[in-house]
Every structure is written in C-alpha cells, then in structure tokens.
Motif scaffolding. Structure first.
Motif, short mmCIF file in Angstrom:
data_model
loop_
_atom_site.label_atom_id
_atom_site.label_comp_id
_atom_site.label_asym_id
_atom_site.label_seq_id
_atom_site.Cartn_x
_atom_site.Cartn_y
_atom_site.Cartn_z
N LEU A 171 0.83 -1.21 0.00
CA LEU A 171 0.00 0.00 0.00
C LEU A 171 0.87 1.25 0.00
CD1 LEU A 171 -3.00 -0.44 2.49
CD2 LEU A 171 -3.10 0.07 0.05
N HIS A 172 1.90 1.24 0.80
CA HIS A 172 2.81 2.39 0.87
C HIS A 172 3.46 2.65 -0.50
CE1 HIS A 172 5.81 5.21 2.24
NE2 HIS A 172 6.77 4.40 1.86
N THR A 173 3.88 1.59 -1.17
CA THR A 173 4.48 1.72 -2.49
C THR A 173 3.48 2.32 -3.47
OG1 THR A 173 5.95 -0.15 -2.06
CG2 THR A 173 5.62 0.45 -4.37
N LEU A 174 2.23 1.88 -3.40
CA LEU A 174 1.18 2.47 -4.25
C LEU A 174 1.00 3.94 -3.95
CD1 LEU A 174 -1.81 -0.05 -4.52
CD2 LEU A 174 -0.47 0.94 -6.39
N ARG A 175 0.95 4.28 -2.68
CA ARG A 175 0.75 5.68 -2.31
C ARG A 175 1.89 6.55 -2.83
NH1 ARG A 175 -0.72 7.81 3.65
NH2 ARG A 175 1.30 6.94 4.23
N CYS A 176 3.10 6.05 -2.76
CA CYS A 176 4.27 6.82 -3.22
C CYS A 176 4.32 6.97 -4.74
CB CYS A 176 5.56 6.15 -2.75
SG CYS A 176 5.81 6.25 -0.97
N ASN A 177 3.77 5.99 -5.46
CA ASN A 177 3.90 5.98 -6.92
C ASN A 177 2.61 6.31 -7.66
OD1 ASN A 177 6.73 4.81 -7.59
ND2 ASN A 177 5.99 3.65 -5.84
N GLY A 178 1.49 6.35 -6.97
CA GLY A 178 0.22 6.57 -7.64
C GLY A 178 -0.29 5.27 -8.24
N ALA A 179 -1.39 5.38 -8.94
CA ALA A 179 -2.04 4.20 -9.52
C ALA A 179 -1.09 3.47 -10.47
CB ALA A 179 -3.31 4.62 -10.26
N LEU A 180 -1.05 2.14 -10.32
CA LEU A 180 -0.17 1.29 -11.13
C LEU A 180 -0.89 0.04 -11.56
CD1 LEU A 180 3.03 1.31 -8.85
CD2 LEU A 180 2.77 2.53 -11.02
N ARG A 181 -0.42 -0.57 -12.62
CA ARG A 181 -0.84 -1.93 -12.97
C ARG A 181 -0.18 -2.87 -11.97
NH1 ARG A 181 -0.34 -2.57 -19.52
NH2 ARG A 181 -1.64 -0.79 -20.06
N VAL A 182 -0.77 -4.02 -11.77
CA VAL A 182 -0.21 -5.00 -10.83
C VAL A 182 1.20 -5.38 -11.25
CG1 VAL A 182 -0.44 -7.37 -9.97
CG2 VAL A 182 -2.44 -5.89 -10.05
N THR A 183 1.45 -5.51 -12.54
CA THR A 183 2.80 -5.87 -13.00
C THR A 183 3.81 -4.78 -12.69
OG1 THR A 183 2.22 -5.04 -15.20
CG2 THR A 183 2.04 -7.43 -14.85
N GLU A 184 3.40 -3.52 -12.79
CA GLU A 184 4.29 -2.40 -12.46
C GLU A 184 4.57 -2.36 -10.97
OE1 GLU A 184 2.98 0.92 -15.79
OE2 GLU A 184 1.71 0.63 -14.04
N LEU A 185 3.53 -2.61 -10.18
CA LEU A 185 3.68 -2.64 -8.73
C LEU A 185 4.64 -3.77 -8.33
CD1 LEU A 185 2.89 -1.62 -5.92
CD2 LEU A 185 0.83 -3.05 -6.07
N ALA A 186 4.48 -4.92 -8.93
CA ALA A 186 5.36 -6.06 -8.64
C ALA A 186 6.81 -5.71 -8.97
CB ALA A 186 4.91 -7.28 -9.43
N ALA A 187 7.03 -5.05 -10.10
CA ALA A 187 8.39 -4.67 -10.50
C ALA A 187 8.97 -3.68 -9.49
CB ALA A 187 8.38 -4.07 -11.90
N LYS A 188 8.19 -2.72 -9.05
CA LYS A 188 8.68 -1.72 -8.09
C LYS A 188 9.04 -2.37 -6.76
CE LYS A 188 7.00 2.56 -9.88
NZ LYS A 188 8.28 2.98 -10.41
N MET A 189 8.35 -3.44 -6.41
CA MET A 189 8.60 -4.11 -5.14
C MET A 189 9.55 -5.29 -5.27
SD MET A 189 4.94 -3.88 -3.21
CE MET A 189 5.75 -4.20 -1.65
N SER A 190 10.00 -5.56 -6.49
CA SER A 190 10.87 -6.71 -6.77
C SER A 190 10.23 -8.01 -6.30
CB SER A 190 12.25 -6.52 -6.13
OG SER A 190 12.86 -5.36 -6.64
N LEU A 191 8.94 -8.15 -6.62
CA LEU A 191 8.19 -9.35 -6.25
C LEU A 191 7.57 -9.96 -7.50
CD1 LEU A 191 6.30 -8.08 -3.07
CD2 LEU A 191 8.24 -9.67 -3.13
N ASP A 192 7.17 -11.21 -7.40
CA ASP A 192 6.49 -11.91 -8.47
C ASP A 192 5.09 -11.33 -8.65
OD1 ASP A 192 4.60 -14.58 -9.03
OD2 ASP A 192 6.45 -14.46 -10.20
#
Length: 155
Positions: free
Chosen positions: A46-67
């Motif tokens: 959630l914090h990563t989303l708040r810092c980056n704004g709306a993202l696709r799930v794949t973009e969020l995963a890349a930002k968090m270095s997760l699958d």
C-alpha cells in the motif's frame, strides 16, 4: 560485544553479520501488526502504491521486486478489504490500475503513526546527534542499494 544474537554461535560476529542481524531486528519491529490491522506485507505494498500513484499489478510487482502472482494475491486481499480501488487504465482500456482508497490512506497514516511512535520510544535514551547520524548513514546505505539495483537492472 554484540547485543544481537550471532548468526553463527561458533564464531565471533563480523561487522556484516552484525548489520544483517540488526536489519532483521528492525524488520521485525516494522512488520509487527499495529492497531491499524493491515498485514505487514500488504502495508508496504500500500505504501508503495501511495508513493507511486495508480499502477498496474505488474508495475507494482516490479517496483517491489516481487512476483506478479504474489502481488496479485495481495491486491485481491486489499481490494476485498476496501483498501485499494481499481480503475481502467486510460492508456489501455483493457488493463486496470490499482490505487489506494480513502480507507487505505487512513490505515496507512495510522500504521505509520504507530511505527513512528515505536521508533520515538526506542530513541528516547539516544543523543539527538546519534539519531541524526543513524538517519544519515541509513539514507546513504539505502541510496547505495538503490544505485546498485538500478545498475543491475540496466545490464
């Protein structure tokens, strides 16, 4: 003498092992459930989303270095809890963006306030100069990690 438990009880802890143990202890402190009741793993999502704004799930995963599948499961959990909202991607109507909902912002603020209070409690006996030195060194450490990751991603 190292305050933290040795990673290898048969030898003296190296500086690197001591730092690793300290980081794991800090991670435990920051992952503890708070009254906001957000799962620690999804709290950082959630914090990563708040810092980056709306993202696709794949973009969020890349930002968090997760699958992507892991992030997708977390997003589904957050969606069921009303902590995120989905909307059409304006660049591709077939895709969805995920963003923090008003309730998600509220719980993030509560969670950060509680974590900040825990840190303040632990720093009560510290000299202000020591706290500032820790802040400076941690920022340097994180910036170095970010630079290394960026270099690796360019290769």
């Amino acid at each position: 003498m190292h305050v933290l438990s040795s990673l290898d009880d048969n030898s003296t802890q190296s500086v690197e092992e001591s730092v690793l143990a300290a980081l794991m202890a800090i991670g435990r402190l920051m992952r503890q459930r708070t009254a906001s009741d957000i799962d620690p793993g999804t709290f950082w999502l959630l914090h990563t989303l708040r810092c980056n704004g709306a993202l696709r799930v794949t973009e969020l995963a890349a930002k968090m270095s997760l699958d992507s599948s892991t992030v997708s499961r977390h997003v589904q959990q957050l969606d069921r809890s009303g902590l995120v909202e989905r909307k059409a991607d304006p660049d591709d109507g077939r895709a969805q963006l995920v963003d923090v909902s008003a309730r998600g912002h509220e719980l993030l603020n509560e969670g950060f306030a509680q974590r900040k209070a825990a840190l303040i409690q632990h720093f009560v006996s510290w000299d202000r100069e020591d706290v500032e030195a820790l802040e400076r060194l941690l920022n340097k450490f994180v910036n170095d990690i970010d630079s290394t990751i960026a270099e690796l991603e360019q290769k």
